[in-house]
Design a protein around this motif. Structure first.
Motif, short mmCIF file in Angstrom:
data_model
loop_
_atom_site.label_atom_id
_atom_site.label_comp_id
_atom_site.label_asym_id
_atom_site.label_seq_id
_atom_site.Cartn_x
_atom_site.Cartn_y
_atom_site.Cartn_z
N MET A 219 0.77 -1.39 0.19
CA MET A 219 -0.32 -0.18 -0.45
C MET A 219 1.07 1.72 0.06
O MET A 219 0.11 2.55 -0.57
CB MET A 219 -0.76 -0.21 0.89
N GLN A 220 2.19 0.93 0.30
CA GLN A 220 2.73 2.38 0.76
C GLN A 220 3.74 2.66 -0.48
O GLN A 220 4.42 3.15 -1.35
CB GLN A 220 4.09 2.31 1.85
N GLN A 221 3.62 1.33 -1.78
CA GLN A 221 4.55 1.57 -3.45
C GLN A 221 3.43 2.57 -3.89
O GLN A 221 4.05 3.44 -5.34
CB GLN A 221 4.35 0.35 -3.80
N ALA B 98 2.21 7.73 4.73
CA ALA B 98 0.43 7.45 4.47
C ALA B 98 0.90 6.13 5.64
O ALA B 98 1.47 5.04 5.84
CB ALA B 98 0.01 7.55 3.05
N ASP B 99 0.16 6.15 7.26
CA ASP B 99 -0.44 5.07 7.73
C ASP B 99 -0.64 3.77 7.06
O ASP B 99 -1.86 4.53 6.55
CB ASP B 99 -0.75 6.05 9.10
N LEU B 100 -0.25 2.60 7.20
CA LEU B 100 -0.97 1.39 7.63
C LEU B 100 -2.17 1.45 7.78
O LEU B 100 -1.69 1.66 8.77
CB LEU B 100 -0.27 0.51 7.21
N PRO B 101 -3.20 0.43 7.44
CA PRO B 101 -4.56 1.06 8.38
C PRO B 101 -4.06 -0.30 9.81
O PRO B 101 -3.83 -1.19 9.28
CB PRO B 101 -5.61 0.10 7.23
#
Length: 78
Positions: A1-3, A10-13
């Motif tokens: 998700m951070q790619q 961004a923080d991961l959920p």
């Protein structure tokens, strides 16, 4: 998700939130509500497209009962 571009910071959920979301989705799909939700979502999107982009017709020709049935999921309860 951070790619994804711009999401590096961004923080991961929350893993707890994702697990809860997954379990609710499993219950809805197993119960058959997934199909109902998909149908109503599709009808809502069609309504927004063909009924003036989600707005009432200024000449009073909008089918308000259809809008309310879809928006309030009246058909799913009936």
């Amino acid at each position: 998700m951070q790619q994804a571009v711009g999401s590096e910071d961004a923080d991961l959920p929350s893993s707890v939130f994702l697990d809860c979301h997954h379990r609710i989705a499993e219950v809805l799909n197993t119960s058959g509500m997934g199909e109902v939700i998909e149908k109503l979502t599709s009808e809502w999107e069609d309504l927004k497209t063909y009924e003036g982009h989600g707005s009432l017709d200024h000449l009073g020709r909008s089918d308000v009962s259809q809008i309310l049935n879809i928006a309030l999921w009246h058909e799913a309860r009936g």
